[in-house]
Enzyme design. Structure first.
Site, PDB file in Angstrom:
ATOM      1  N   ASP A   1       0.116  10.789  -0.664  1.00 51.47           N
ATOM      2  CA  ASP A   1      -0.941  11.797  -0.603  1.00 51.47           C
ATOM      3  C   ASP A   1      -2.266  11.188  -0.170  1.00 51.47           C
ATOM      4  O   ASP A   1      -2.392   9.969  -0.055  1.00 51.47           O
ATOM      5  CB  ASP A   1      -1.093  12.483  -1.969  1.00 51.47           C
ATOM      6  CG  ASP A   1      -1.739  11.579  -3.005  1.00 51.47           C
ATOM      7  OD1 ASP A   1      -1.445  10.362  -3.043  1.00 51.47           O
ATOM      8  OD2 ASP A   1      -2.562  12.086  -3.797  1.00 51.47           O
TER       9      ASP A   1
ATOM     10  N   GLU B   1      -3.563   8.378  -2.057  1.00 48.24           N
ATOM     11  CA  GLU B   1      -2.787   7.145  -1.888  1.00 48.24           C
ATOM     12  C   GLU B   1      -2.031   6.753  -3.144  1.00 48.24           C
ATOM     13  O   GLU B   1      -1.834   5.577  -3.420  1.00 48.24           O
ATOM     14  CB  GLU B   1      -3.705   5.979  -1.456  1.00 48.24           C
ATOM     15  CG  GLU B   1      -4.705   6.361  -0.386  1.00 48.24           C
ATOM     16  CD  GLU B   1      -5.485   5.180   0.161  1.00 48.24           C
ATOM     17  OE1 GLU B   1      -5.279   4.875   1.333  1.00 48.24           O
ATOM     18  OE2 GLU B   1      -6.276   4.569  -0.595  1.00 48.24           O
TER      19      GLU B   1
ATOM     20  N   TRP C   1       0.857  -1.199   0.000  1.00 48.43           N
ATOM     21  CA  TRP C   1       0.000   0.000   0.000  1.00 48.43           C
ATOM     22  C   TRP C   1       0.884   1.238   0.000  1.00 48.43           C
ATOM     23  O   TRP C   1       2.078   1.128   0.308  1.00 48.43           O
ATOM     24  CB  TRP C   1      -0.922  -0.001   1.227  1.00 48.43           C
ATOM     25  CG  TRP C   1      -2.227   0.720   1.004  1.00 48.43           C
ATOM     26  CD1 TRP C   1      -2.593   1.929   1.523  1.00 48.43           C
ATOM     27  CD2 TRP C   1      -3.322   0.280   0.186  1.00 48.43           C
ATOM     28  NE1 TRP C   1      -3.856   2.264   1.072  1.00 48.43           N
ATOM     29  CE2 TRP C   1      -4.317   1.272   0.248  1.00 48.43           C
ATOM     30  CE3 TRP C   1      -3.546  -0.848  -0.611  1.00 48.43           C
ATOM     31  CZ2 TRP C   1      -5.529   1.187  -0.440  1.00 48.43           C
ATOM     32  CZ3 TRP C   1      -4.750  -0.948  -1.300  1.00 48.43           C
ATOM     33  CH2 TRP C   1      -5.735   0.044  -1.211  1.00 48.43           C
TER      34      TRP C   1
END
Ligand code: NOJ
Ligand code: NOJ
Length: 461
Positions: A174, A177, A131
């Site tokens: 940010d 993502e 992620w």
């Protein structure tokens, strides 16, 4: 003043607090109440630990059945702002606070994670798949939400604050993502969190802590000014970005959302930085360019051009809510633009004049029947001042009308609405979308009533 009153009455304005969308069946408070109810339904979703804030009940295509620190914090900040009128939000905010402390502890125990961990399972364990991490707006938003709800420091809030002090200078992902770098939205959230905490320290007689945070928040403010792109008169979202998507247009609604969520409204006392206000000309121009651009690039905005346009995240967006079939307008961006424009109305009312340097003039021109002739300022003694603010007020509410227009019959909203068909797309019942609606309705209700109050006062002079 008689003549002025007459002119304004012929525009059919300022005498009532209704508006196009309100006439269409929804009042401000009804909309707020329904949105609170929808948020509470998400919080009580089966299988979710009390306090977890699912981004959406959607568990596949897309799977948004997670707790994002950012979404949760923004939702809680919004609910807290409604607690006086809607006390049913208090227990959920307490539950969230307990759950959040648990996620903080779990993140610190998990290798590769930190207080900037963006996303957790509904049982409070960090999501450990690949992620974009860290996302350092999270701890700032959490700090703001905790302090605004409980007005007190505990070791968890203090851990977030020291994380922010140590990390704000570092690149991170940010709010969307996608992009790693330095972000206006993130830095703005951090500046405000530190300042907000500083004011709380002051009130608790801890002047040294307060000074340290003030100093650091001033440094962030200096960094924020670097996001002004003077060749284009815009405030750009990211500096030194890598990974993710390029944004050659330099436009991103996150700049406007930063002002909405963390701007002058969120600053206690008189701790307003001089540079950033809702009516800052570069900010106004950024809002205008975003609006004009999305009006042009989304078909649905041309098909129904009797309302303000649906607003997306940024013009180059390709995320369609599940895959990459092209960007769409988002509810939280469209309500966000309503909220912003209402904040602009309020700021001008407080000031009693509209500054019309060339950039601001371009922003206000479309709301003034004959265009804004002069560059300089308009005072509340002039008719144009009132017609301009009234025009802006109507336009602001027209963003609410737009987002409501693309809702389901029952008022359900998701993450996006399709740029061609106007139907809901992406994660259903996105919790953040409802929070953004609450914010827009409550700010605009305030703007509308202040506008008519100030006008009546002016008329009596
Ligand atoms: C999910 C993220 O939350 C969203 O913001 C992003 O656009 C997509 N993934 C694609 O990266
Ligand atoms: C995608 C958005 O880009 C991101 O900001 C958000 O946190 C997640 N979805 C969850 O709603």
């Amino acid at each position: 003043m008689k003549k002025l009153t007459l002119i304004l009455l012929t525009f059919g304005i300022l005498t009532s607090s209704t508006s196009a969308w309100a006439d269409a069946g929804e009042t401000y408070q009804a909309g707020i109440q329904l949105s609170i109810q929808r948020i509470l339904e998400n919080l009580n979703h089966p299988g979710v630990t009390p306090g977890a804030v699912i981004a959406s009940p959607s568990q596949h295509e897309p799977n948004y059945f997670f707790h994002w620190t950012r979404d949760a914090g923004l939702v809680m900040l919004t609910l807290t702002s409604q607690a006086e009128r809607y006390p049913q939000v208090r227990i959920p905010v307490q539950n969230w606070s307990r759950f959040e402390k648990f996620t903080q502890a779990q993140a610190l125990k998990t290798p590769g994670s930190s207080l900037g961990e963006p996303k957790f399972m509904v049982n409070g364990q960090p999501f450990t798949g690949p992620w974009g991490r860290p996302q350092n707006d999270g701890p700032a938003i959490r700090t703001l939400a905790m302090l605004s709800a409980f007005h007190k420091f505990d070791p968890y809030v203090e851990a977030d604050i020291s994380y922010l002090l140590q990390n704000w200078q570092l690149p991170n992902f940010d709010l969307w993502e996608e992009v790693k770098g330095h972000h206006f939205f993130t830095l703005y959230s951090q500046m405000t969190a530190l300042r907000y905490a500083a004011v709380h320290y002051e009130s608790q007689m801890r002047p040294q802590n307060a000074q340290a945070l003030h100093r650091e928040s001033m440094k962030i403010e200096t960094q924020l000014q670097k996001f002004v792109d003077r060749s284009r008169n815009l405030v750009v979202p990211t500096l030194a970005g890598s990974e993710g998507i390029a944004k050659p247009a330099g436009l991103d609604i996150s700049v406007i959302l930063a002002l909405n969520y963390f701007g002058p409204n969120m600053r206690p006392g008189n701790s307003q930085p001089a540079f950033w206000s809702y009516t800052q000309p570069f900010i106004l121009n950024t809002a205008k360019q975003l609006t004009d651009t999305f009006a042009r690039i989304y078909e649905i905005n041309k098909r129904f051009n009797n309302m303000a346009p649906g607003i997306g995240r940024y013009p180059e967006d390709v995320y369609d809510g599940n895959g990459f079939g092209g960007g769409n307008p988002w509810y939280l961006a469209t309500y966000g633009m309503a909220e912003f424009n209402c904040a602009v109305v309020l700021e001008n009312l407080q000031r009693g004049q509209i500054n019309t340097d060339p950039l601001s003039q371009a922003f206000y021109a479309k709301f003034s029947p004959n265009g804004l002739a002069r560059v300089g300022r308009l005072t509340s003694a002039s008719q144009q001042y009132w017609t301009t603010l009234q025009g802006l007020m109507n336009y602001a509410e027209s963003f609410i009308e737009r987002a409501n227009f693309h809702a389901g019959n029952d008022g359900h909203i998701s993450e996006q609405f399709d740029r061609n068909s106007g139907y809901r797309r992406g994660a259903a019942d996105l919790t953040w979308s409802y929070a953004s609606k609450i914010r827009a309705l409550s700010r605009c209700e305030q703007a509308r009533s202040e506008l008519s109050r100030s006008f009546q006062r002016q008329g009596r002079r």
